[in-house]
Design a protein around this motif. Structure first.
Motif, short mmCIF file in Angstrom:
data_model
loop_
_atom_site.label_atom_id
_atom_site.label_comp_id
_atom_site.label_asym_id
_atom_site.label_seq_id
_atom_site.Cartn_x
_atom_site.Cartn_y
_atom_site.Cartn_z
N PRO A 1 8.74 -26.69 -24.45
CA PRO A 1 9.74 -26.65 -25.51
C PRO A 1 11.18 -26.80 -25.00
O PRO A 1 12.10 -27.01 -25.78
CB PRO A 1 9.53 -25.27 -26.13
CG PRO A 1 8.96 -24.44 -25.02
CD PRO A 1 8.13 -25.39 -24.20
N ASP A 2 11.36 -26.68 -23.69
CA ASP A 2 12.71 -26.72 -23.11
C ASP A 2 12.67 -27.49 -21.79
O ASP A 2 12.19 -26.97 -20.78
CB ASP A 2 13.22 -25.30 -22.89
CG ASP A 2 14.68 -25.26 -22.46
OD1 ASP A 2 15.40 -26.27 -22.63
OD2 ASP A 2 15.10 -24.21 -21.95
N ILE A 3 13.13 -28.74 -21.81
CA ILE A 3 13.15 -29.58 -20.61
C ILE A 3 14.60 -29.81 -20.22
O ILE A 3 15.40 -30.28 -21.03
CB ILE A 3 12.45 -30.92 -20.85
CG1 ILE A 3 10.98 -30.68 -21.24
CG2 ILE A 3 12.54 -31.81 -19.60
CD1 ILE A 3 10.25 -31.93 -21.70
N ARG A 4 14.93 -29.48 -18.99
CA ARG A 4 16.29 -29.68 -18.46
C ARG A 4 16.20 -30.64 -17.29
O ARG A 4 15.22 -30.64 -16.55
CB ARG A 4 16.87 -28.36 -17.96
CG ARG A 4 16.69 -27.19 -18.89
CD ARG A 4 17.83 -27.10 -19.86
NE ARG A 4 17.68 -25.96 -20.73
CZ ARG A 4 18.57 -25.00 -20.84
NH1 ARG A 4 19.66 -25.02 -20.13
NH2 ARG A 4 18.36 -24.01 -21.69
N LEU A 5 17.24 -31.42 -17.07
CA LEU A 5 17.29 -32.35 -15.96
C LEU A 5 18.57 -32.09 -15.17
O LEU A 5 19.66 -32.07 -15.74
CB LEU A 5 17.29 -33.79 -16.46
CG LEU A 5 16.06 -34.16 -17.29
CD1 LEU A 5 16.40 -35.25 -18.28
CD2 LEU A 5 14.94 -34.60 -16.38
N MET B 1 4.37 -17.41 -15.89
CA MET B 1 5.43 -18.28 -15.43
C MET B 1 6.35 -18.60 -16.61
O MET B 1 5.88 -18.96 -17.68
CB MET B 1 4.80 -19.56 -14.87
CG MET B 1 5.75 -20.69 -14.74
SD MET B 1 5.04 -22.29 -14.31
CE MET B 1 3.73 -22.50 -15.46
N THR B 2 7.64 -18.46 -16.38
CA THR B 2 8.59 -18.80 -17.43
C THR B 2 9.36 -20.07 -17.13
O THR B 2 9.93 -20.66 -18.03
CB THR B 2 9.60 -17.65 -17.65
OG1 THR B 2 10.29 -17.43 -16.43
CG2 THR B 2 8.90 -16.40 -18.10
N ALA C 1 3.60 -38.31 -12.31
CA ALA C 1 3.08 -36.94 -12.28
C ALA C 1 3.74 -36.06 -13.34
O ALA C 1 3.16 -35.06 -13.77
CB ALA C 1 3.29 -36.32 -10.90
N LEU C 2 4.93 -36.43 -13.79
CA LEU C 2 5.63 -35.63 -14.80
C LEU C 2 4.86 -35.52 -16.10
O LEU C 2 4.94 -34.50 -16.78
CB LEU C 2 7.01 -36.23 -15.10
CG LEU C 2 8.13 -35.95 -14.14
CD1 LEU C 2 9.40 -36.64 -14.59
CD2 LEU C 2 8.36 -34.47 -13.97
N VAL C 3 4.11 -36.54 -16.46
CA VAL C 3 3.42 -36.54 -17.75
C VAL C 3 2.56 -35.28 -17.88
O VAL C 3 2.64 -34.56 -18.88
CB VAL C 3 2.58 -37.82 -17.93
CG1 VAL C 3 1.79 -37.77 -19.23
CG2 VAL C 3 3.49 -39.05 -17.92
N SER C 4 1.79 -34.96 -16.86
CA SER C 4 0.96 -33.75 -16.94
C SER C 4 1.76 -32.48 -16.60
O SER C 4 1.49 -31.42 -17.16
CB SER C 4 -0.26 -33.86 -16.03
OG SER C 4 0.14 -33.96 -14.68
N LEU C 5 2.75 -32.59 -15.73
CA LEU C 5 3.52 -31.41 -15.34
C LEU C 5 4.41 -30.88 -16.46
O LEU C 5 4.80 -29.71 -16.45
CB LEU C 5 4.37 -31.71 -14.10
CG LEU C 5 3.59 -31.96 -12.82
CD1 LEU C 5 4.52 -32.44 -11.70
CD2 LEU C 5 2.84 -30.71 -12.39
N LEU C 6 4.72 -31.72 -17.43
CA LEU C 6 5.54 -31.30 -18.57
C LEU C 6 4.71 -30.59 -19.64
O LEU C 6 5.26 -30.06 -20.60
CB LEU C 6 6.24 -32.51 -19.19
CG LEU C 6 7.30 -33.18 -18.33
CD1 LEU C 6 7.76 -34.48 -18.96
CD2 LEU C 6 8.47 -32.25 -18.09
N GLN C 7 3.41 -30.57 -19.46
CA GLN C 7 2.52 -29.91 -20.41
C GLN C 7 2.37 -28.44 -20.01
O GLN C 7 1.46 -28.06 -19.28
CB GLN C 7 1.17 -30.63 -20.45
CG GLN C 7 1.30 -32.04 -20.95
CD GLN C 7 0.02 -32.82 -20.88
OE1 GLN C 7 -1.05 -32.28 -20.68
NE2 GLN C 7 0.13 -34.13 -21.05
N THR C 8 3.30 -27.64 -20.49
CA THR C 8 3.35 -26.22 -20.16
C THR C 8 4.18 -25.50 -21.22
O THR C 8 5.11 -26.10 -21.78
CB THR C 8 3.97 -25.99 -18.77
OG1 THR C 8 4.06 -24.59 -18.50
CG2 THR C 8 5.34 -26.61 -18.65
N PRO C 9 3.90 -24.23 -21.48
CA PRO C 9 4.75 -23.49 -22.40
C PRO C 9 6.06 -23.03 -21.74
O PRO C 9 6.96 -22.54 -22.40
CB PRO C 9 3.89 -22.29 -22.79
CG PRO C 9 2.94 -22.11 -21.65
CD PRO C 9 2.69 -23.49 -21.10
N ALA C 10 6.16 -23.22 -20.43
CA ALA C 10 7.34 -22.78 -19.67
C ALA C 10 8.50 -23.75 -19.85
O ALA C 10 8.33 -24.92 -20.19
CB ALA C 10 6.98 -22.68 -18.19
#
Length: 194
Positions: free
Chosen positions: A110-114, A1-2, A45-54
């Motif tokens: 490493p890259d979070i967009r809103l 997943m990217t 729920a974002l706290v755990s969902l943001l833990q990804t290399p994607a």
């Protein structure tokens, strides 16, 4: 997943369903096989969902005027006082990102967009003209009885507990906010290179 695309909101909360309507439109359109779509009813729920290399793209309603604008925000924009994503009374999107950064800095995307869809301001029941966050949970269980985020089921006809098909998020939106959904979809797709 990217790319992980997270839509925040609740169908029963009117324009707060803007993030979910964008996810529904993306699901109908189809995404590259390496993109994941997740629906979350609660910002915690974002706290755990943001833990990804994607790369993570969060789509949510924001308290800003005029209604129906599509905003491209960054975590630093939220810290600087940009329009406020609609959230639970306890934790906003910016706070969830910061909490994820503090609790798991080595696992944070490493890259979070809103992508925000403006829904205008809200008048408090007391008549107070100040905008306020809509209640997106604050301890209440979600209508399905499942307070956890869930991956969308790609049109399998999942049914709500009443036996009726779950209402489309787009149907809950005011006309101006609904008109912004295609532009928000285009913004999300631009992050995917599509």
């Amino acid at each position: 997943m990217t790319t992980r695309i997270i839509g925040l909101g609740q169908r029963a909360a009117g324009d707060d369903a803007a993030g979910l309507a964008v996810l529904e439109a993306l699901r109908r359109r189809g995404l590259p096989g390496d993109a994941e779509i997740i629906e979350a009813r609660d910002t915690t729920a974002l706290v755990s969902l943001l833990q990804t290399p994607a790369t993570v793209v969060v789509v949510d309603a924001v308290l800003a005027s005029p209604p129906g604008e599509v905003l491209d925000l960054s975590p630093s924009d939220l810290a600087a006082g940009a329009p406020v994503p609609v959230s639970t009374h306890g934790l906003g999107v910016g706070q969830a990102i910061e909490l994820a950064r503090i609790t798991a800095p080595d696992r944070l995307s490493p890259d979070i967009r809103l992508v925000g869809v403006s829904i205008g301001g809200r008048r408090a029941p007391s008549g107070d003209p100040e905008p306020r966050a809509l209640d997106r949970g604050s301890g209440r269980r979600a209508p399905s009885g499942d307070p956890e985020p869930r991956a969308l089921d790609r049109g399998s006809g999942r049914r709500a507990p009443s036996g009726d098909p779950e209402p489309r998020a787009l149907d809950a939106l005011s006309p101006g906010v609904a008109a912004a959904v295609p532009r928000a979809v285009a913004r999300v797709l631009s992050f995917l290179g599509g």
